[in-house]
Design a protein around this motif. Sequence first.
Motif, PDB file in Angstrom:
ATOM      1  N   SER A   1       0.729  -1.205  -0.100  1.00  0.00           N
ATOM      2  CA  SER A   1       0.075   0.079  -0.023  1.00  0.00           C
ATOM      3  C   SER A   1       0.952   1.066  -0.084  1.00  0.00           C
ATOM      4  O   SER A   1       2.205   1.006   0.417  1.00  0.00           O
ATOM      5  CB  SER A   1      -0.996   0.112   1.386  1.00  0.00           C
ATOM      6  OG  SER A   1      -0.097   0.174   2.534  1.00  0.00           O
ATOM      7  N   TRP A   2       0.325   2.232  -0.281  1.00  0.00           N
ATOM      8  CA  TRP A   2       0.976   3.640  -0.430  1.00  0.00           C
ATOM      9  C   TRP A   2      -0.091   4.985  -0.020  1.00  0.00           C
ATOM     10  O   TRP A   2      -1.096   4.930  -0.616  1.00  0.00           O
ATOM     11  CB  TRP A   2       1.557   3.927  -1.808  1.00  0.00           C
ATOM     12  CG  TRP A   2       2.347   5.173  -2.292  1.00  0.00           C
ATOM     13  CD1 TRP A   2       3.503   5.397  -1.241  1.00  0.00           C
ATOM     14  CD2 TRP A   2       2.011   6.140  -3.241  1.00  0.00           C
ATOM     15  NE1 TRP A   2       3.813   6.897  -1.631  1.00  0.00           N
ATOM     16  CE2 TRP A   2       3.149   7.181  -2.792  1.00  0.00           C
ATOM     17  CE3 TRP A   2       1.077   6.376  -3.859  1.00  0.00           C
ATOM     18  CZ2 TRP A   2       3.076   8.310  -3.574  1.00  0.00           C
ATOM     19  CZ3 TRP A   2       1.137   7.571  -4.752  1.00  0.00           C
ATOM     20  CH2 TRP A   2       2.092   8.464  -4.336  1.00  0.00           C
ATOM     21  N   ASP A   3       0.212   5.509   0.847  1.00  0.00           N
ATOM     22  CA  ASP A   3      -0.420   6.589   1.357  1.00  0.00           C
ATOM     23  C   ASP A   3      -0.116   8.007   0.910  1.00  0.00           C
ATOM     24  O   ASP A   3      -0.642   9.185   1.332  1.00  0.00           O
ATOM     25  CB  ASP A   3      -0.589   6.930   2.791  1.00  0.00           C
ATOM     26  CG  ASP A   3       0.738   6.961   3.409  1.00  0.00           C
ATOM     27  OD1 ASP A   3       1.542   7.305   2.913  1.00  0.00           O
ATOM     28  OD2 ASP A   3       0.625   7.029   4.744  1.00  0.00           O
TER      29      ASP A   3
ATOM     30  N   ALA B   1       5.124   3.756   1.782  1.00  0.00           N
ATOM     31  CA  ALA B   1       4.904   2.834   1.001  1.00  0.00           C
ATOM     32  C   ALA B   1       5.143   1.508   2.116  1.00  0.00           C
ATOM     33  O   ALA B   1       5.925   1.522   2.731  1.00  0.00           O
ATOM     34  CB  ALA B   1       5.622   2.521  -0.117  1.00  0.00           C
TER      35      ALA B   1
ATOM     36  N   VAL C   1       6.339   3.579  -7.473  1.00  0.00           N
ATOM     37  CA  VAL C   1       5.102   3.909  -7.619  1.00  0.00           C
ATOM     38  C   VAL C   1       5.096   4.746  -9.000  1.00  0.00           C
ATOM     39  O   VAL C   1       5.723   5.603  -9.333  1.00  0.00           O
ATOM     40  CB  VAL C   1       4.647   5.000  -6.345  1.00  0.00           C
ATOM     41  CG1 VAL C   1       3.394   5.787  -6.764  1.00  0.00           C
ATOM     42  CG2 VAL C   1       4.666   4.189  -5.075  1.00  0.00           C
TER      43      VAL C   1
ATOM     44  N   LYS D   1       8.373  -0.197   5.922  1.00  0.00           N
ATOM     45  CA  LYS D   1       7.799   0.959   5.496  1.00  0.00           C
ATOM     46  C   LYS D   1       8.926   2.032   4.816  1.00  0.00           C
ATOM     47  O   LYS D   1       9.846   2.105   5.498  1.00  0.00           O
ATOM     48  CB  LYS D   1       7.387   1.531   6.993  1.00  0.00           C
ATOM     49  CG  LYS D   1       6.100   0.884   7.633  1.00  0.00           C
ATOM     50  CD  LYS D   1       5.626   1.504   8.745  1.00  0.00           C
ATOM     51  CE  LYS D   1       4.531   0.635   9.168  1.00  0.00           C
ATOM     52  NZ  LYS D   1       3.120   0.951   8.556  1.00  0.00           N
TER      53      LYS D   1
ATOM     54  N   LEU E   1       8.407   7.549   0.756  1.00  0.00           N
ATOM     55  CA  LEU E   1       8.150   7.565  -0.680  1.00  0.00           C
ATOM     56  C   LEU E   1       7.151   8.633  -1.219  1.00  0.00           C
ATOM     57  O   LEU E   1       5.935   8.387  -1.182  1.00  0.00           O
ATOM     58  CB  LEU E   1       7.585   6.138  -1.343  1.00  0.00           C
ATOM     59  CG  LEU E   1       7.714   5.857  -2.729  1.00  0.00           C
ATOM     60  CD1 LEU E   1       9.201   5.976  -3.397  1.00  0.00           C
ATOM     61  CD2 LEU E   1       7.142   4.478  -3.038  1.00  0.00           C
TER      62      LEU E   1
ATOM     63  N   ILE F   1       1.724   0.152  -8.113  1.00  0.00           N
ATOM     64  CA  ILE F   1       2.669   0.295  -7.334  1.00  0.00           C
ATOM     65  C   ILE F   1       3.323  -1.386  -7.436  1.00  0.00           C
ATOM     66  O   ILE F   1       2.451  -2.230  -7.547  1.00  0.00           O
ATOM     67  CB  ILE F   1       2.056   0.099  -5.968  1.00  0.00           C
ATOM     68  CG1 ILE F   1       1.253   1.571  -5.682  1.00  0.00           C
ATOM     69  CG2 ILE F   1       3.357   0.067  -4.720  1.00  0.00           C
ATOM     70  CD1 ILE F   1       0.575   1.339  -4.283  1.00  0.00           C
TER      71      ILE F   1
END
Length: 168
Positions: free
Chosen positions: A59-61, A65, A89, A129, A132, A151
């Motif tokens: 996942s990436w917020d 990442a 990404v 973690k 990014l 991703i």
Amino acid sequence: MITRRPPGVPSDRGPSGAARRGLARLAAAAATTVALLLGGSGTALAATAHFVPEATEVSWDGAVATVSFQEVDVAVGGDATTISVKVTVDVRVVCTRDQSTLNIRKSTTALEVTEYPIGDVGTVTGTAKLPLELTGLQVPGYTCATKHLSITAVLEDFWTGAILVHKT
């Protein structure tokens, strides 16, 4: 009286400097070969080790990442293994204002290499973690919308040779 040795006549004091260096190289190569034969390589010991695709989540917020993973059948000489996690990404954004349209494509990559402990049954479970961030996706005065986000995470265990490429 001091006598000189004629050219081409070997000395009785042992090998010359060049010969000693050659012998040292040969000894080092032999020692390396013996160590590999006796100890084996990590790849040979862990030939069945692999990452479990179903246990991998990425996942990436927008700033970090997160990659969760599991590797099984790990059998190396110690109680930890070294795993690299690389995340890329790719984002495509379309920005509009009146009759004007901008298509923006941005990409960024982060890499982390960490030692992870090996569990009792040869399982490594970990979460990486990686900072990014991707800038330039908003243009002042334009309305922007993300049209594509992908991703890709690449995991590699340096000791077992296991590799997994996970794409979202």
